[in-house]
Design a protein around this motif. Structure first.
Motif, short mmCIF file in Angstrom:
data_model
loop_
_atom_site.label_atom_id
_atom_site.label_comp_id
_atom_site.label_asym_id
_atom_site.label_seq_id
_atom_site.Cartn_x
_atom_site.Cartn_y
_atom_site.Cartn_z
N ILE A 378 0.82 -0.86 -0.19
CA ILE A 378 -0.10 0.78 0.08
C ILE A 378 0.75 1.67 0.01
N SER A 379 2.39 1.30 0.64
CA SER A 379 3.18 2.45 0.03
C SER A 379 3.41 2.90 -1.23
N ASP A 380 3.31 2.20 -2.26
CA ASP A 380 3.93 2.36 -3.36
C ASP A 380 2.09 2.09 -4.46
N GLU A 381 2.17 3.75 -4.46
CA GLU A 381 0.85 4.00 -5.04
C GLU A 381 0.58 3.04 -6.82
N ASP A 382 1.70 3.62 -7.94
CA ASP A 382 2.05 2.73 -8.63
C ASP A 382 2.35 1.63 -8.94
N ALA A 383 2.94 1.10 -8.13
CA ALA A 383 2.61 -0.85 -7.86
C ALA A 383 1.54 -0.87 -7.91
N TYR A 384 1.10 -0.57 -6.88
CA TYR A 384 -0.20 -0.36 -5.60
C TYR A 384 -1.28 -0.85 -7.12
N TYR A 385 -1.40 0.03 -8.18
CA TYR A 385 -2.71 -0.44 -9.41
C TYR A 385 -2.83 -1.13 -10.76
N ASN A 386 -0.83 -1.22 -10.80
CA ASN A 386 0.08 -2.05 -11.49
C ASN A 386 -0.63 -3.63 -11.39
N PHE A 387 -0.55 -3.33 -9.92
CA PHE A 387 -1.02 -5.07 -9.15
C PHE A 387 -2.01 -5.72 -9.54
N ALA A 388 -3.16 -4.45 -9.03
CA ALA A 388 -4.51 -4.24 -9.56
C ALA A 388 -5.17 -4.66 -10.40
N SER A 389 -4.40 -3.99 -11.69
CA SER A 389 -4.35 -3.96 -13.12
C SER A 389 -4.59 -5.24 -13.69
N ASN A 390 -3.03 -6.18 -13.57
CA ASN A 390 -2.69 -7.24 -14.09
C ASN A 390 -3.84 -8.05 -13.12
N ALA A 391 -4.81 -8.13 -12.18
CA ALA A 391 -5.07 -9.03 -11.40
C ALA A 391 -6.24 -9.02 -12.15
N LEU A 392 -7.33 -7.95 -12.76
CA LEU A 392 -7.93 -8.25 -13.50
C LEU A 392 -7.73 -8.85 -15.44
N ARG A 393 -6.73 -8.52 -15.81
CA ARG A 393 -6.20 -9.25 -16.80
C ARG A 393 -6.07 -10.57 -16.52
N VAL A 394 -5.58 -10.69 -15.53
CA VAL A 394 -5.46 -12.57 -15.90
C VAL A 394 -6.55 -13.06 -15.66
N ILE A 395 -7.38 -12.48 -14.78
CA ILE A 395 -9.00 -13.16 -15.18
C ILE A 395 -9.57 -13.09 -16.48
N LYS A 396 -9.64 -11.51 -16.69
CA LYS A 396 -9.68 -12.07 -18.51
C LYS A 396 -8.97 -12.43 -20.05
N GLU A 397 -8.30 -12.74 -19.18
CA GLU A 397 -7.12 -13.46 -20.23
C GLU A 397 -7.17 -14.94 -20.00
N LYS A 398 -6.77 -15.31 -19.01
CA LYS A 398 -6.06 -16.55 -18.68
C LYS A 398 -7.34 -17.88 -17.93
N TYR A 399 -7.61 -16.84 -16.72
CA TYR A 399 -8.67 -17.72 -16.10
C TYR A 399 -9.86 -17.25 -15.27
N ASN A 400 -10.04 -17.41 -16.37
CA ASN A 400 -11.87 -16.90 -16.59
C ASN A 400 -12.54 -18.23 -16.92
N TRP A 401 -14.08 -18.47 -15.25
CA TRP A 401 -14.83 -19.47 -15.75
C TRP A 401 -15.33 -20.14 -17.35
N ASP A 402 -15.24 -19.68 -17.92
CA ASP A 402 -15.89 -19.82 -19.28
C ASP A 402 -15.00 -20.13 -20.29
#
Length: 416
Positions: A378-402
Motif C-alpha cells: 500500500i506504500s507504493d501507489e504506482d505498484a499497487y495499481y499495476n498489481f490491481a490492473s494485472n489481476a483483472l487482466r489475468v481473469i480476463k485472459e487466462k483464469y476466467n470460468w468460461d
C-alpha cells in the motif's frame, strides 16, 4: 457444404445435453466448493447445456440462475437435514471416531443407498445425459445412482479427502484408515468415465497414486470480471480475508501480523468472514489483543463482490501441506476479479501465480514479514495499481470460468 451442415447439426444436438451435478454440501457451508460448482454450471448453461444441481440439504429452486432439485435421503425437514449434515461431519472428521468412520466414506451404507435411489429416479425423470459428481466423498452414491439410471458419470475433484484428513491431523500416512481410503478411492475412480481436477499437481497425483491418466482434464479455479475499471480506493485502508476461518487457512499469520502493522499504519480496518471452525478462537484473539476485527457475512456473492471492490488488500494465508498444494483457493481468483491486489504467505504451487502474474506480494509465514508485505503493497501507489490492473487482466485472459471449463465441455461431449 455437407460437412458444415453435419457439424452444425452435431453442435445443436450436443448443446441440448442435460448435465446433472451431485453436490453433498449445504450450498452455504463450503464457500469455495459451492462457488466452483455454480460457476462451472453457469458456464455450461451459457454454452447451451441444460444444467441442474441435485442436493439433499436445500429446498431452493435455483441458485444464481441454476436449477436446484432436492434429493431425499429420509423425509427430513430442511433444518433437520442440515443438522444431520453437521452431526455426520463431526463424526466422520472427529479424531476420536476416525478409526471407525474414515474408511467408511468410500463404502456403501444405508444413507448412500437411499440417496442413490431417489437420485436415480430424478436423473431418469429429468432425462439427464451425464452426471458430474462433485468431490470424492460423493462418489459412492453418485456411482450407485448412475448405474441404476444407466448414464455416464464424471467426477470433479476439488481435493483428496484422505489428504485433507492428514492435513487436519485426523489421520496419519502410516495409518490403516488412510491406506484403506486411498485403496478404495482408487477403485471407485477407475469406475467413472472421466475426471476433472483443479490443478496440475492434482492431475499428477491422480496418475502417481491411482494409475489413472486417460480422460483426466484440468479445470482450475477461475473468476469473472466484476469491475470494469480499478477505482481510486479511499482511506481508511481495508484489509479483507474472504474465506472460511478454518485450520487450513492459517489465519494466525495475518492475525499476529496486525500487532506489527499497528506500528506502521494508523488508519486501517480489518474484515474477516463470520463463518468457520476457527471463528470463536479468532474472535477471542481479536478481543484479547484489541485488534478490532470486523466480522461479516453477506447473503449473496454479489454483495460480497460489491464490498470487496472498496477494499485495498486481499489477504490469503495458508497452511503448507499436500492437501493445500493440490487445491488452489478460489478466493485468490475472487480477489483478482475485482482488481484487488493480494498478500499471501508463500507455499509453492498455486502461490507462484501471485509472483508470476504480478498480482500481489508473497512473504514468508512469519507475521512480522507478512505485515511488512502489506505495508510495502500500500506504500507504493504506482505498484499497487499495476498489481490491481494485472489481476483483472489475468481473469480476463487466462483464469476466467468460461475458458477454463472448455476441457470439461469436451469431456461431457465425449460421453453424452
Amino acid at each position: 457444404m455437407e460437412a458444415r451442415l453435419f457439424m452444425t447439426l452435431r453442435r445443436q444436438c450436443l448443446e441440448k445435453a442435460r448435465v446433472g451435478f451431485l453436490f453433498l454440501h449445504p450450498l452455504s457451508e463450503s464457500l469455495g466448493s459451492t462457488t466452483r460448482l455454480v460457476e462451472i454450471a453457469k458456464s455450461l448453461k451459457k454454452g447451451g447445456f441444460e444444467v441442474k444441481i441435485f442436493n439433499p440439504f436445500e429446498s431452493v429452486k435455483e441458485v444464481d440462475s441454476i436449477k436446484v432439485e432436492k434429493v431425499k435421503v429420509l423425509n427430513l425437514f430442511d433444518f433437520m437435514a442440515k443438522n444431520m449434515y453437521s452431526l455426520l461431519r463431526r463424526i466422520y472428521y472427529g479424531k476420536r471416531t476416525r478409526s471407525i468412520t474414515a474408511n467408511k466414506i468410500f463404502r456403501e451404507n444405508f444413507f448412500y443407498k437411499k440417496l442413490a435411489e431417489d437420485l436415480a429416479e430424478k436423473l431418469k425423470k429429468g432425462n439427464i445425459d451425464v452426471l458430474v459428481i462433485e468431490q470424492d466423498f460423493a462418489i459412492v452414491p453418485g456411482l450407485l445412482a448412475s448405474k441404476k439410471s444407466g448414464i455416464p458419470t464424471l467426477v470433479d475433484l476439488h481435493n483428496i479427502t484422505a489428504e485433507e484428513l492428514v492435513a487436519a491431523n485426523i489421520l496419519r500416512y502410516d495409518s490403516l484408515e488412510y491406506k484403506e481410503m486411498q485403496s478404495k478411492l482408487g477403485e471407485l475412480l477407475n469406475e467413472v468415465e472421466g475426471i476433472a481436477v483443479v490443478s496440475e499437481a492434482l492431475r499428477k497425483y491422480i496418475y502417481e497414486t491411482y494409475g489413472i491418466r486417460n480422460n483426466v482434464v484440468l479445470v482450475p479455479p477461475a473468476g469473472r470480471i466484476r469491475i470494469r475499471k480499478i477505482p481510486r480506493r479511499t482511506l481508511p485502508y481495508k484489509f479483507i480475508f474472504a474465506g472460511l476461518l478454518s485450520y487450513r487457512e492459517k489465519v494466525d499469520i495475518f492475525i499476529r501480523s496486525l500487532v506489527y502493522l499497528k506500528e506502521k499504519i494508523a488508519n486501517y480496518e480489518v474484515y474477516m468472514t463470520k463463518k468457520g471452525d476457527e471463528l470463536k478462537r479468532i474472535k477471542m484473539l481479536s478481543k484479547i489483543d484489541d485488534l478490532n476485527i470486523n466480522f461479516f457475512w453477506f447473503k449473496t456473492r454479489n454483495e460480497l463482490f460489491d464490498f470487496m471492490k472498496q477494499c485495498h488488500v486481499g489477504i490469503l494465508t495458508s497452511s503448507k501441506n499436500k492437501a493445500r498444494m493440490l487445491g488452489p483457493p478460489i478466493k485468490l481468483f475472487d480477489y483478482m476479479s475485482v482488481g484487488l491486489p493480494v498478500v499471501a504467505n508463500y507455499i509453492g504451487g498455486w502461490s507462484e501465480i501471485i509472483r508470476m502474474e504480478k498480482v500481489g506480494i508473497v512473504t514468508s509465514g512469519e507475521p512480522k514479514e507478512f505485515a511488512e508485505g502489506i505495508f510495502e503493497l500500500i506504500s507504493d501507489e504506482d505498484a499497487y495499481y499495476n498489481f490491481a490492473s494485472n489481476a483483472l487482466r489475468v481473469i480476463k485472459e487466462k483464469y476466467n470460468w468460461d475458458k477454463v471449463t472448455e476441457p470439461l465441455v469436451d469431456l461431457i461431449h465425449k460421453f453424452s
